[in-house]
Design a protein around this motif. Sequence first.
Motif, mmCIF file in Angstrom:
data_model
loop_
_atom_site.group_PDB
_atom_site.id
_atom_site.type_symbol
_atom_site.label_atom_id
_atom_site.label_comp_id
_atom_site.label_asym_id
_atom_site.label_seq_id
_atom_site.Cartn_x
_atom_site.Cartn_y
_atom_site.Cartn_z
ATOM 1 N N ALA A 134 0.838 -1.202 0.000
ATOM 2 C CA ALA A 134 0.000 0.000 0.000
ATOM 3 C C ALA A 134 0.872 1.250 0.000
ATOM 4 C CB ALA A 134 -0.930 -0.003 1.213
ATOM 5 N N ALA A 135 1.947 1.230 0.790
ATOM 6 C CA ALA A 135 2.871 2.367 0.821
ATOM 7 C C ALA A 135 3.578 2.528 -0.521
ATOM 8 C CB ALA A 135 3.894 2.183 1.938
ATOM 9 N N VAL A 136 3.946 1.408 -1.152
ATOM 10 C CA VAL A 136 4.583 1.455 -2.467
ATOM 11 C C VAL A 136 3.626 2.073 -3.491
ATOM 12 C CG1 VAL A 136 5.416 0.051 -4.391
ATOM 13 C CG2 VAL A 136 6.160 -0.456 -2.066
ATOM 14 N N ALA A 137 2.368 1.650 -3.459
ATOM 15 C CA ALA A 137 1.382 2.193 -4.393
ATOM 16 C C ALA A 137 1.201 3.699 -4.190
ATOM 17 C CB ALA A 137 0.048 1.468 -4.217
ATOM 18 N N LEU A 138 1.169 4.121 -2.924
ATOM 19 C CA LEU A 138 0.996 5.541 -2.622
ATOM 20 C C LEU A 138 2.187 6.354 -3.124
ATOM 21 C CD1 LEU A 138 -0.445 7.890 -1.197
ATOM 22 C CD2 LEU A 138 0.739 7.233 0.911
ATOM 23 N N THR A 139 3.401 5.887 -2.826
ATOM 24 C CA THR A 139 4.581 6.635 -3.251
ATOM 25 C C THR A 139 4.733 6.634 -4.775
ATOM 26 O OG1 THR A 139 5.919 4.641 -2.874
ATOM 27 C CG2 THR A 139 5.837 6.262 -1.104
ATOM 28 N N MET A 140 4.389 5.529 -5.424
ATOM 29 C CA MET A 140 4.447 5.484 -6.881
ATOM 30 C C MET A 140 3.449 6.459 -7.499
ATOM 31 S SD MET A 140 6.721 3.421 -8.280
ATOM 32 C CE MET A 140 6.032 2.831 -9.830
ATOM 33 N N ALA B 148 11.403 8.012 2.344
ATOM 34 C CA ALA B 148 12.283 7.209 3.195
ATOM 35 C C ALA B 148 11.766 7.163 4.629
ATOM 36 C CB ALA B 148 13.704 7.766 3.165
ATOM 37 N N GLY B 149 11.241 8.287 5.121
ATOM 38 C CA GLY B 149 10.702 8.322 6.483
ATOM 39 C C GLY B 149 9.513 7.407 6.662
ATOM 40 N N LEU B 150 8.652 7.348 5.657
ATOM 41 C CA LEU B 150 7.502 6.436 5.717
ATOM 42 C C LEU B 150 7.971 4.990 5.798
ATOM 43 C CD1 LEU B 150 4.460 5.881 5.537
ATOM 44 C CD2 LEU B 150 4.667 5.974 3.048
ATOM 45 N N ALA B 151 8.967 4.656 4.979
ATOM 46 C CA ALA B 151 9.511 3.297 5.019
ATOM 47 C C ALA B 151 10.144 2.999 6.376
ATOM 48 C CB ALA B 151 10.545 3.117 3.908
ATOM 49 N N GLY B 152 10.840 3.980 6.936
ATOM 50 C CA GLY B 152 11.452 3.787 8.249
ATOM 51 C C GLY B 152 10.433 3.566 9.343
ATOM 52 N N GLY B 153 9.300 4.262 9.263
ATOM 53 C CA GLY B 153 8.246 4.061 10.249
ATOM 54 C C GLY B 153 7.681 2.653 10.194
ATOM 55 N N ILE B 154 7.438 2.160 8.998
ATOM 56 C CA ILE B 154 6.935 0.786 8.852
ATOM 57 C C ILE B 154 7.955 -0.211 9.374
ATOM 58 C CG2 ILE B 154 6.212 -0.961 7.175
ATOM 59 C CD1 ILE B 154 5.167 1.307 5.417
ATOM 60 N N TYR B 155 9.212 0.034 9.079
ATOM 61 C CA TYR B 155 10.293 -0.852 9.527
ATOM 62 C C TYR B 155 10.351 -0.928 11.054
ATOM 63 C CZ TYR B 155 15.151 -2.425 10.199
ATOM 64 O OH TYR B 155 16.275 -3.095 10.588
ATOM 65 N N ALA B 156 10.194 0.217 11.712
ATOM 66 C CA ALA B 156 10.262 0.248 13.178
ATOM 67 C C ALA B 156 9.131 -0.561 13.802
ATOM 68 C CB ALA B 156 10.206 1.698 13.671
ATOM 69 N N PHE B 157 7.932 -0.416 13.281
ATOM 70 C CA PHE B 157 6.798 -1.160 13.831
ATOM 71 C C PHE B 157 6.895 -2.650 13.518
ATOM 72 C CE2 PHE B 157 4.593 3.067 13.634
ATOM 73 C CZ PHE B 157 4.406 3.183 15.000
ATOM 74 N N TYR B 158 7.475 -2.976 12.389
ATOM 75 C CA TYR B 158 7.591 -4.387 12.010
ATOM 76 C C TYR B 158 8.565 -5.130 12.927
ATOM 77 C CZ TYR B 158 8.767 -8.532 9.300
ATOM 78 O OH TYR B 158 9.003 -9.823 8.910
ATOM 79 N N LEU B 159 9.721 -4.525 13.185
ATOM 80 C CA LEU B 159 10.728 -5.196 14.020
ATOM 81 C C LEU B 159 10.465 -5.005 15.515
ATOM 82 C CD1 LEU B 159 14.186 -4.693 12.281
ATOM 83 C CD2 LEU B 159 12.679 -6.665 12.215
#
Length: 273
Positions: free
Chosen positions: A114-120, A167-178
């Motif tokens: 969903a994030a990829v679709a939004l950024t694209m 990049a910040g959006l990706a970092g936020g998802i990464y933090a919640f995932y790990l």
Amino acid sequence: MGYAGQVSLGQAAFYAIGGYTAGLLSVHSLPPVLGLLAAPVVSAAFAVVVGVPMLRLRGHHLAFATLATQLILLSLVGQADWAGGAIGLQGIPRLSVGGYEFAEDISYAYLVWAAVALTMLVARNVVASRPGRALRALATSETAAAASGVPVGRYRLTVFALSAAFAGLAGGIYAFYLGYIAPGSFPVLLSIEYVVMAVVGGLGTLWGALVGATAIVLLVQVLNTVGTQPGMPSYAPSVLSYAVYAVLLVLVVLFLPHGIVPALRVRMSRVRG
């Protein structure tokens, strides 16, 4: 990099800012979804602050300045007790929206897409717009673009902040995932990996970013599997990762100078012709 001609070797710094923003807000009892929404905003704001003086540089000077920004940021975070210091930020809760909690890997996979679709979508609209045409002119020649009425400084800063927000959006998802992040989660090699992804997939094309990212991630996973086989030294995965980036860049420059996606487009046009 592909459309505005700005080479950044510190993109992982904004990735880290997004991760720490989301993690810190959620650890301090704020709703996790608020942390995720704040991650791209804070990353973009930081990019504006550092970009005002830094974007006066050009070429490799700009690239090394962005790399220095990442190194300074990681050093500061590693010494900040409020961010967990060198040990890292622990106890980040799972992302939850409304009454739904992202508890399984598959739920985060859907969130990422969903994030990829939004950024694209955002990137496509930017590239196809009048500012997007100005960015391409800027990448070709800043002097010519400025002579044509393009506000070079403002556009450079805007696209720099937009890439930081992604990049910040990706970092936020990464933090919640790990559920845990530390300065070591955002090494310099990560920024180099992003550049390799863009070059391998094809600069100046949106689909090149996806193709390059997919190819590099899969290849790194294969190399990690090979490097962890019985009899391999402990440092084998790291050495193989560094080696594959160098080899890939050399091969792409020699045989696919424009990247995978542009090469496929040329091949398909020849077949149709």
